[in-house]
Structures are given as C-alpha cells and as structure tokens.
Design an enzyme around this catalytic site. Structure first.
Site, short mmCIF file in Angstrom:
data_model
loop_
_atom_site.label_atom_id
_atom_site.label_comp_id
_atom_site.label_asym_id
_atom_site.label_seq_id
_atom_site.Cartn_x
_atom_site.Cartn_y
_atom_site.Cartn_z
N ASN A 3 -2.24 4.66 -3.38
CA ASN A 3 -3.44 5.51 -3.31
C ASN A 3 -3.38 6.67 -4.30
OD1 ASN A 3 -6.00 6.12 -1.94
ND2 ASN A 3 -4.94 7.96 -1.26
N TRP A 37 -14.14 5.90 -5.07
CA TRP A 37 -14.67 6.24 -6.39
C TRP A 37 -15.68 7.39 -6.30
CZ3 TRP A 37 -13.29 5.42 -11.27
CH2 TRP A 37 -12.30 4.47 -11.51
#
Length: 475
Positions: free
Chosen positions: A344, A385
């Site tokens: 991540n 995003w």
C-alpha cells in the site's frame, strides 16, 4: 422440493457464502452452481491477465470443493454482461430453476445487470434471493444523520467500530453435503487464461487463503505496524487478491483475528492497524454503494473537472516502465509489472508521483493499475486513486504530496528493495542509492539508468497552483 441455482460472481468460496448457505437450507432441495466468464466485459474494464488467470484457477478449485458437497458447478463463457443475461435466462429455463441465489455486486454495470435479471426471471416464475456477503456490515446500517453514506473515513470508522462493538457479524458455515447429485461437469481447459503468476505468493484456493490468513495472524501480525510500509519485507497479509475475488470474506478475517487474540479486548482488536485496512476496504465499498457516480470515474467534487492535466505521454510511459529516474518509483512500478502486486505504501507513493509530480490525470493511473494488479478491485483502486489525487475521501485539511526521495530514504534505507528491481543500480553506494545521479555525475560513471525526468519541487508548486485554481469559487 425446489431446484436452487447459486450464481457465483466475486464470491468463489464455500465458507461464509450467504447465498450458498441459504440455497442449501432445505435438505430436500436440489442445488447447483453456475459461474459465467465475461472476458470482453472484464477486458473493457481493464482486468489484468494475472487476475483473470487467478480467477480461472480458483473457479476450478471451487468446482472441486462443491463436488465434495454434491453440488455441481456449471460454467459458461460469453462476451459481456448482456450476453450473460441471455444465457442465465436460458439456463434457468432449461434446468427448471425455481430460485436463484446470489450475493450483491455494487459497481453500476453489475447492478444494472442484476436489475434486468430480476425483471426477466420474474416473468419466467423464478424467484431471486440476493444477499450482502462480501462486506462486514450491510450498507443500510452505516449511515450519517442524513441517512446518507459517509464521505469521510474518520466518521465512517467511528460509526462502524461502534456498530461492531455491539454486534460482531457471524460467518455462515459450509453447507452440509447434499443427499444426491445428478451429474457432474468439468471446466474446459482455457489456454488463454493460463498466464504466469507467482503461486508461491498467491497459492490457489480457499484452503490456502485460510492458511495464509492463519499464518499471518499467528506470526506476522505482531510486527505489522512496524514493517507494513517497508517494501523489502513481506510482512503484509498478501490477502488482497483473495478478498477481491471473494475467496475469503472480510467477516472471516475478523473471525480469525478474534479467535487468535482471545485474551485481547474487543476494543483493541477493532482499533488494530490491520483491521483498520479491512475497514478502509469496507469504507470504499460503502462509498461506491452510496455514490454510484464513482462507477463512472467521476469525483465526488465537481470542481475536479476544472483541473487541466498536462498528460505528457512520455512521462506516462516512463512511469509505467519504471524509468523516471526516481529509484523508489521505478522499483515499485517494475515490481507491479512483474508480480501484479505492490504494498500500500508503494501504491500511495507511485500514484502521488503520477498525479502530483507528473501532472497526469489520475484516471490514467487508475486504469493502468487495474490492468496489472492481480488484486484489482474497482472500489478500492478508484478510492485509492481519488485519495492520492486529493479529490476523494481524504479527511486531511492539507494537500499530501509524497516526496519520493524522503519516502525512499525512510522505507528502503539501505536500498535493498531498489536494487532488487533496479539491478542497474547494484553498484551505487548506499548513501547515493536514493538519488544515484548525484554520485554518477561526481564519478563520471556510465550507467543505463535515466536522469530524473522532472524537477520534483517545481512540479509540486505547479500542481498546488492547478489544484487551488480549480477549487477556487471564482473560476
């Protein structure tokens, strides 16, 4: 006696599968399963070949597990959701299905498909029974005071932890073996689905996923907070591909966590770092359910449309191929391209760099990630995003722009991860591994590695100007 069909989608498991469990409640009902491959539809939505192969091989595993329960899993391959509707209608008619069971999907195309299926099957006399089985809590349970989905993670987390503190969701057991089975079915060998992925990282099947979760909770969880951001260590759970396809459920993750740490208070477990990641996943799903425009690649904020992205194709290609001249970015992108997975922290660093340093529309990065990730999940990828572009659900009052040099020095201090994926930098001394051209110029060293393609600080200022101009009410 009824004939029940379980339509498997992103829930290819037998434990804690609410649709499967409910289809099997009556011992006298005949139960069969169906999985429909819609490769063109998935290609149009950028599913990676690694994920497609992972899916295909896990469907075969599911078929074998269902046979142990005397449940036959049929399969069919068609182009898209429209064709899948026509086939499902045909299948239910031919097999004289009384009840169709499935677990909800939340993306807009999937929801529209299911609405059409419900309308058409009701005319044939087939009853639909649908369930929430791939999230921790039903979306109607976690709402703000206006009965809307939460937009900010902080408030969502507070609400869901309060809910879970009072009611821990239980997993549905594996159904009992059926009394009879009429015939068997074997999935055809589909050569185009057999692309290589690392089965040491991602072994196939629900059993292996469960074992991986158990191993993580037993041996790695205690160091998770300390090591999860360091890309050279493999201290994350590596369960995201299994969660994205529903090979295991988030409820099962919580169940194992509670069993493993029986002596720890519930409040500590619910606020633990790894469960926090599961709650982030839950948040992005609830966000997708509450705001369908997200499925159309739209931001929750209309001013985002006023941002003028530069979209330099040469910069984009350099980012995709790991040739930006920023080692941590390039190593991360090369790991993604090779394995279909990055942790991540690297997702945040590389996505921030594309949007806020290269000034490229976040939607281009979103599509590229989906086309390469073995764990590609629309809700999580889109949410991540938009968070990286600071036009989504980020609760921070400031604009977070990751400095790749600082991130590199902190999370890959000795450059072990960088050297693993950028072998051309193997001879660069440790003090210069994060900014190699400083040493290359001093030593007049010849190397096949690009210079930094941008000035980070200059582009940081350009992004902030673009962002604030778009957000300004006078524009």
């Amino acid at each position: 006696m009824s004939k029940n069909l379980v339509w498997f989608r992103n829930d290819i498991r037998i434990y804690d599968n609410k649709a499967l469990y409910n289809a099997c409640l009556s011992d006298t009902d005949e139960v069969i399963g169906l999985f429909i491959f819609t490769k063109k539809q998935w290609n149009d939505h950028f599913m990676s070949m690694k994920k497609l192969s992972f899916l295909y091989q896990n469907v075969i595993f599911l078929q074998n597990e269902l046979l142990k329960l005397n449940i036959v899993l049929y399969h069919y391959e068609c182009a898209d959701f429209f064709q899948s509707i026509e086939y499902l209608l045909y299948f239910c008619k031919i097999h004289k299905i009384n009840n169709l069971f499935y677990n909800y999907q939340y993306e807009i195309n999937e929801k529209n498909r299911d609405i059409l299926i419900t309308q058409k099957l009701s005319l044939q006399g087939t009853f639909i029974k649908a369930f929430h089985s791939n999230i921790l809590v039903s979306p109607d349970k976690i709402k703000n005071k206006n009965k809307m989905s939460y937009r900010k993670f902080y408030f969502f987390k507070k609400k869901i932890i309060n809910y879970l503190s009072n009611k821990i969701p239980t997993c549905y057991p594996i159904p009992k073996k059926r009394i009879f089975i009429r015939n068997t079915c074997k999935i055809d060998y589909i050569q185009s689905y057999l692309i290589q992925f690392d089965q040491n990282l991602f072994p196939i099947g629900e059993i292996n996923a469960k074992n991986q979760l158990k191993y993580f909770c037993t041996y790695k969880l205690k160091d998770y907070l300390l090591k999860k951001n360091f890309p050279f260590y493999t201290n994350t759970s590596m369960l995201s591909p299994y969660l994205s396809l529903g090979i295991i459920s988030p409820k099962y993750c919580l169940e194992v966590l509670l069993k493993e740490y029986k002596t720890v208070t519930l409040n500590i477990i619910l606020n633990s770092p790894w469960l926090n990641e599961i709650i982030w996943r839950e948040f992005y799903y609830h966000l997708l359910i509450g705001f369908p425009i997200i499925s159309k690649s739209q931001s929750l904020f209309s001013w985002e449309k006023k941002i003028t992205w530069e979209d330099n194709i040469n910069y984009f290609n350099a980012w995709k191929n790991g040739k930006t001249g920023f080692p941590i970015i390039d190593a991360g992108m090369r790991q993604l391209n090779k394995t279909g997975w990055i942790n991540n922290r690297l997702r945040m660093i590389t996505s921030s760099f594309l949007v806020k340093s290269l000034l490229i529309n976040w939607r281009e990065g979103e599509k590229y990630f989906m086309s390469h990730l073995i764990d590609g999940d629309y809700a999580l990828n889109n949410g991540g995003w938009q968070w990286s572009a600071s036009i989504g659900s980020d609760s921070n009052p400031y604009i977070r722009i990751f400095n790749p040099l600082r991130q590199s020095k902190f999370f890959d201090k000795l450059g072990n991860f960088i050297r693993k994926y950028l072998p051309e930098l193997k001879n660069i001394p440790n003090p210069y591994i994060h900014n190699p051209y400083e040493w290359i110029i001093k030593q007049n060293y010849k190397i096949n590695y690009p210079k930094p393609i941008i000035n980070f600080q200059n582009n940081r200022e350009k992004f902030l100007l673009m962002y604030h101009m778009a957000k300004s009410p006078i524009n």
